[in-house]
Scaffold this active site. Structure first.
Site, PDB file in Angstrom:
ATOM      1  N   SER A 293      13.499   1.144  -3.271  1.00  0.00           N
ATOM      2  CA  SER A 293      14.096   0.129  -2.388  1.00  0.00           C
ATOM      3  C   SER A 293      13.591  -1.282  -2.650  1.00  0.00           C
ATOM      4  CB  SER A 293      13.828   0.481  -0.937  1.00  0.00           C
ATOM      5  OG  SER A 293      14.716   1.498  -0.554  1.00  0.00           O
TER       6      SER A 293
ATOM      7  N   LYS B 187      16.057  -3.769  -3.724  1.00  0.00           N
ATOM      8  CA  LYS B 187      17.094  -4.307  -2.839  1.00  0.00           C
ATOM      9  C   LYS B 187      17.077  -5.832  -2.699  1.00  0.00           C
ATOM     10  CE  LYS B 187      17.439   0.035  -0.226  1.00  0.00           C
ATOM     11  NZ  LYS B 187      16.958   0.729   0.993  1.00  0.00           N
TER      12      LYS B 187
ATOM     13  N   TYR C 163      23.638   1.971  -7.773  1.00  0.00           N
ATOM     14  CA  TYR C 163      22.519   1.872  -6.829  1.00  0.00           C
ATOM     15  C   TYR C 163      21.409   2.870  -7.193  1.00  0.00           C
ATOM     16  CZ  TYR C 163      19.849   2.728  -2.559  1.00  0.00           C
ATOM     17  OH  TYR C 163      18.823   2.919  -1.678  1.00  0.00           O
TER      18      TYR C 163
ATOM     19  N   TYR D  48      11.815  -2.010   7.207  1.00  0.00           N
ATOM     20  CA  TYR D  48      12.632  -1.143   8.076  1.00  0.00           C
ATOM     21  C   TYR D  48      12.198  -1.238   9.520  1.00  0.00           C
ATOM     22  CZ  TYR D  48      13.368   0.638   3.406  1.00  0.00           C
ATOM     23  OH  TYR D  48      13.616   0.728   2.085  1.00  0.00           O
TER      24      TYR D  48
ATOM     25  N   VAL E 234      10.254   4.118  -1.612  1.00  0.00           N
ATOM     26  CA  VAL E 234       9.762   5.484  -1.331  1.00  0.00           C
ATOM     27  C   VAL E 234       8.897   6.072  -2.436  1.00  0.00           C
ATOM     28  CG1 VAL E 234      11.473   6.274   0.344  1.00  0.00           C
ATOM     29  CG2 VAL E 234      11.954   6.495  -2.102  1.00  0.00           C
TER      30      VAL E 234
HETATM   31  N1  GLN Z   1      16.619   5.493  -3.762  1.00  0.00           N
HETATM   32  C1  GLN Z   1      16.076   5.626  -2.464  1.00  0.00           C
HETATM   33  C2  GLN Z   1      17.127   6.080  -1.467  1.00  0.00           C
HETATM   34  O1  GLN Z   1      18.178   5.554  -1.420  1.00  0.00           O
HETATM   35  C3  GLN Z   1      15.463   4.351  -2.015  1.00  0.00           C
HETATM   36  C4  GLN Z   1      14.928   4.417  -0.624  1.00  0.00           C
HETATM   37  C5  GLN Z   1      13.680   3.648  -0.413  1.00  0.00           C
HETATM   38  O2  GLN Z   1      12.945   3.329  -1.359  1.00  0.00           O
HETATM   39  N2  GLN Z   1      13.318   3.403   0.818  1.00  0.00           N
HETATM   40  O3  GLN Z   1      16.941   6.990  -0.730  1.00  0.00           O
END
Ligand code: GLN
Length: 617
Positions: A71, A74, A196, A248, A266
């Site tokens: 993420s 992003k 993505y 988040y 993550v």
């Molecule tokens: N690729 C992961 C997902 O979409 C990214 C989520 C994250 O890093 N919080 O679930």
């Protein structure tokens, strides 16, 4: 770490080592398993990297171990979407409000179907749909190239993590279809969700994250490579959504405690940015229930507290922006003036005022400059703003200087800027605001010496026109011959030899043996030395009636500087021998010449002394 290495290591690095040691023992959190490939991570992997906005990298632990960005991609994708579309196009498809929901919540704004922000998966997938490119592979190429500019090295996709997420990413596919349903994505959502997955699978180290963060801290220019990764105007938008939504459902507490825009992933990465100052990259796979790295949060918390990094605890603006000020009776250009002119400068040089500025010029510091200038306008004719020691001159500083210029012009005061290479935006700004008709009001010089000379010349234009000009100056007018009778002067005439020099020719070279004294009968010469930096610095400019090369008459040392003809020049040359021989038959001539030489040297020394007292070397 051995005691030997701490003896010479940076205190910042020592602190990071300590921090690493302290938190390596933290065993809370779980490695993400919903993407099967991520479950293979060793919970003990732990790296910290801090990069300053001027490109110094401090790293400890597993700072070079690769993991997937997830993420943390992003905010970069959001920045690219802003670059590739108009802002209203982006805002029509992605909001900017934090949600209290988890990163993978399947929720969209009611009514519009807009994802609430670009940091949750829905918003990030919508942003991926906004990346420009003819084909999906072209878009991926652009993403990889941009991310590589941010990191300063070629980044690649971790194919096994990508494959793993692609086979299990049904939730994200569902989000993609929902976005399609609300026309946030057009066409088949599958390739966009695939893009993505790929952006999330880009492999980075926490050193990369530190440098990427420092690039955001440095207005979009990678401070290690010097290359721009994103247009500066979008950095504030990227950092805004990181600050409000990057962590988040922990975003509120994060900004309250740590106070830096940040983004987590993550795979265990966290990237935090302190605008203008530094970037942080951390890697530690065990996550808390919200999907943020447990050690990552602790490290940022400690770092922020220890070094006072909270955004809202920003350091004071440097009000010492005016480093030094002086006027034109205290410091003169290196154009050597006649005694009369010198006297005039002592008396009326106060009409020229120089402000030596330092540091960054933006609203709060430029305001101090403008305030100081405006508070001291009495009898002023010229105001010089010296930018040599400034770093950045931003648009609001340019705007205040433009206002200042207009106000001063109305009062018949000329505003002059020097060392404008430090303010590349200034000329453009003035041109835009003043327009063709008034651009003549903007005056800029490479250095203070040239600016002072220009001001002095304008001052003398009215007061004391220089003698000489185009014609040969008769010896009776030579400064060195003051106090001699006409017969004595004619004796000297018989001893001197007239020599012509073309424009730009070298009259005297450094290191040459000194054989004669020069008196300028017509034209102008400049004396320059080569600085340690290799640049040429003008020491003095002499015009007709003045003598140079006289030091050698007194000490016989080789020439110490280069003298070049600025115009067509004619000089009378008097050899040292002839000068010495005067002693026998014309001792009075020699005495008068020596007295005049002493006089000219002492006035040069006085000028140097005045400058030493002003500049406090
Ligand atoms: N690729 C992961 C997902 O979409 C990214 C989520 C994250 O890093 N919080 O679930």
């Amino acid at each position: 770490m051995t005691s030997d290495s701490t003896a010479t290591s940076s205190p910042v690095l020592d602190y990071l080592h300590k921090l690493h040691q302290t938190h390596a023992g933290v065993l809370e959190g779980e490695v993400a398993t919903y993407i099967p490939e991520l479950a293979k991570a060793d919970p003990n992997w732990f790296g910290i990297c801090l990069v300053t906005a001027d490109g110094q990298v401090y790293e400890v632990g597993d700072s070079q171990r690769e993991f997937t960005i997830q993420s943390i991609s992003k905010p970069f994708i959001y920045g690219m979407a802003l670059e590739d579309n108009t802002r209203s196009e982006v805002l029509a498809k992605i909001g900017m409000e934090p949600t209290g929901d988890a990163f993978n919540a399947i929720s969209l704004e009611s009514g519009t179907g807009r994802p609430r922000n670009p940091m949750i998966n829905a918003g990030a997938i919508a942003a991926a749909g906004l990346i420009a490119g003819k084909s999906m592979s072209g878009r991926l190429q652009r993403i990889l190239e941009t991310f590589s500019l941010f990191a300063g090295r070629d980044l690649k996709i971790d194919e096994s993590v990508y494959a793993s997420e692609s086979t299990t990413g049904h939730r994200n596919r569902a989000i993609g279809h929902m976005l399609r349903n609300f026309d946030i994505l057009d066409g088949d959502p599958t390739p966009v969700v695939d893009l993505y997955f790929k952006q999330c699978s880009i492999s980075v180290t926490c050193r990369d994250l530190g440098i990427m963060a420092a690039t955001l801290a440095n207005h979009g220019v990678n401070p290690v490579t010097g290359k721009r990764a994103i247009r500066g105007e979008y950095v504030e938008s990227v950092l805004s959504v990181m600050a409000s939504c990057g962590m988040y459902d922990y975003a509120g507490e994060w900004i309250y405690r740590v106070g830096m825009p940040a983004k987590s992933g993550v795979a265990g990465g966290i990237m935090a940015v302190l605008p203008g100052q530094l970037g942080i990259g951390i890697f530690s796979p065990p996550l808390d229930p919200r999907g943020n790295s447990v050690r990552g949060i602790k490290v940022c918390d400690d770092l922020s507290r220890h070094f006072n990094l909270h955004l809202f605890n920003s350091p004071h603006v440097n009000k010492a922006v005016v480093r030094l000020q002086y006027n034109g009776s205290e410091v003169n250009s290196s154009r050597v003036r006649s005694e009369k002119q010198m006297g005039e400068l002592r008396r009326s040089g106060k009409v020229i005022r120089v402000y030596q500025l330092q540091g960054d010029l933006f609203f709060s510091t430029a305001e101090v400059v403008v305030r100081e200038v405006m508070s001291d306008l009495e009898h002023k004719k010229f105001v010089i703003l010296d930018l040599k020691r400034t770093l950045e001159v931003n648009e609001s500083a340019c705007s205040l200087f433009h206002q200042l210029l207009m106000k001063l012009a109305a009062l018949d005061i000329v505003l002059i800027f020097t060392h404008t290479s430090h303010a590349p935006m200034l000329r453009r700004y003035m041109k835009l605001k003043l327009g063709e008709s008034a651009i003549g009001l903007y005056h800029a010089f490479d250095d203070n010496d040239l600016a002072l000379e220009w001001c002095e010349d304008r001052l003398f234009l009215k007061l004391l026109p220089e003698y000489g000009g185009e014609n040969l100056l008769p010896p009776e007018k030579y400064e060195l011959f003051q106090g001699l009778t006409l017969e004595e002067i004619s004796v000297l005439k018989g001893l001197m030899r007239l020599q012509k020099y073309g424009v730009g020719s070298v009259v005297v070279n450094a290191g040459d043996a000194a054989r004669e004294l020069f008196i300028i009968a017509r034209g102008r010469v400049s004396v320059t030395v080569t600085l340690a930096s290799g640049l040429q610095k003008r020491l003095a400019t002499f015009s007709s009636g003045m003598a140079f090369g006289e030091m050698a008459m007194l000490d016989n040392a080789p020439r110490s500087a280069i003298v070049v003809a600025d115009t067509e020049v004619e000089c009378q040359l008097l050899t040292i021998e002839a000068f010495e021989n005067l002693e026998k038959d014309h001792p009075r001539i020699k005495i008068v010449l020596l007295r005049n030489l002493a006089h000219s040297l002492s006035s040069k020394l006085r000028k140097a002394n005045r400058e030493v007292s002003i500049f406090d070397y």
